[in-house]
Design an enzyme around this catalytic site. Sequence first.
Site, PDB file in Angstrom:
ATOM      1  N   GLU A 170      -8.685  -3.184  15.742  1.00 37.79           N
ATOM      2  CA  GLU A 170      -8.170  -1.918  15.123  1.00 37.79           C
ATOM      3  C   GLU A 170      -9.362  -0.983  15.115  1.00 37.79           C
ATOM      4  O   GLU A 170      -9.733  -0.563  14.087  1.00 37.79           O
ATOM      5  CB  GLU A 170      -7.386  -1.908  14.136  1.00 37.79           C
ATOM      6  CG  GLU A 170      -6.529  -0.624  13.828  1.00 37.79           C
ATOM      7  CD  GLU A 170      -5.760  -0.417  12.640  1.00 37.79           C
ATOM      8  OE1 GLU A 170      -5.864  -1.832  11.858  1.00 37.79           O
ATOM      9  OE2 GLU A 170      -4.817   0.292  12.359  1.00 37.79           O
ATOM     10  N   LYS A 185       0.897  -1.443   0.007  1.00 37.29           N
ATOM     11  CA  LYS A 185       0.034  -0.048   0.003  1.00 37.29           C
ATOM     12  C   LYS A 185       0.953   1.092  -0.093  1.00 37.29           C
ATOM     13  O   LYS A 185       0.160   2.381  -0.050  1.00 37.29           O
ATOM     14  CB  LYS A 185      -0.906   0.101   1.189  1.00 37.29           C
ATOM     15  CG  LYS A 185      -2.051  -0.960   1.350  1.00 37.29           C
ATOM     16  CD  LYS A 185      -2.800  -0.735   2.543  1.00 37.29           C
ATOM     17  CE  LYS A 185      -4.015  -1.959   2.782  1.00 37.29           C
ATOM     18  NZ  LYS A 185      -3.588  -3.068   3.391  1.00 37.29           N
TER      19      LYS A 185
END
Length: 443
Positions: free
Chosen positions: A237, A88
């Site tokens: 998360e 990414k």
Amino acid sequence: MPESFVQPPIAQAYWLRHAHVPAGLLREPLPGTANREGLCAVDLKIVSGKIAAIVASSPVSDPELANVDLRGGMVWPCLIDMHTHLDKGHVWPRTPNPDGTFPTALKVIQQDAAAHWQPEELYRRMEFGLKCSYAHGTQAIRTHIDAAGKLAEMSLEVFQELQAQWADRLALQAVCLVPVAYFLTPAGEALADRMATIKGGVLGGLAFMNPELDAQLDRVYALAQERGLDLDFHVDESGNPDDRALFKVAEATLRHQFARQVVADHGCTLSLQDAITVQETVARLAEAKVGVISLPLCNLYLQDRSPQRTPRWRGVTALQELQQAGVDTVIASDNCRDPFHAFGDHDMLEVFALSTRIAHLDSDYATAPQTVTQTPARLMGLPEMGKLELGANADLILFRGRNFSELLSRSQFDRVVLRQGKAIVRTLPDYAELDDLFAAPAG
Ligand SMILES: [Zn+2]
């Protein structure tokens, strides 16, 4: 780039004199007494690229060999970055995150992947990250690779090319990243087969809270067990204290009597739960020997963010409680310059320095350095790395900073990175190298 603060000789054998090294990275018995910050004053002899002696600092030089006076500067083993997303990385110029939130990051990175990811494009961005890591003094990296559907084929192949190209400089590991429910499908089983063909391949996924999570985890553990793979999960998360996938992973590890290494990453919600819940999860993680990886920079960026409102909490997991219970804890960098984290340069010293402030690692300097060296090396199955030991490769970082205050207050941009006893060229890649990937398409 500022000049390096010392110039190690190009010699087969030499001494590094008057170094400070973290005692926790040395073998017992220590070569002298550790000071208040847990640092030992030592001289290191380097012979044929390996550490040949570690002795208490002597005022007397060796007349036979070159002697490099470090004037009290710290010497660390090269660093380990156990949680990254190289695939990414560095897309920020074309795909920023307009509101900085996690849901937006997820949405826009998927759009970026669909529109732009191609083998050469991916290779160049991933290699940009490797160049930064290497120049800053990292020697081993684990990266998660988005692997749902067609991405697996392309991205894992690119990863393997990079792994081969960089084998002499960086130990690289890949973990597949898909929702764990994916492993209940035939494509998920094929992905597990594929991970087993990759050197250092690890099975992993996003363990979102859902009513079927136990069954999904059971499937992942069975696939890993059959193929002899370690496990690495993204968990909790979020800012929702009801998210307890960390606990679920610990339970699954015990339920399956899973003998290989399991790690769980992020675990942000542990900091938002009541003391009894925290204690229960921490105890279960310790019993299951599940390691926990905290990603303080990325979570500081993403967690507790909403428009026009100042964040109130830091997003890190309950690191101190985990450490006190004997759970292996690791600090890593996570995303760099992508919608999940707008910043970062793959510099594990920067990650350690900021994490020290965010998570108060300064309360125990005797154990803090292990979180970016010895512990991740061991959890990655690279026990020869991340410590200062006789006979080990002289893969070292020489810092000007003589104590933790000096080390963590300035960037140490003038550090010297030794690989097998020789100083490497520390030039960072120019951002302009990637400019053509972000040019607006013609017409
Ligand atoms: Zn991650």
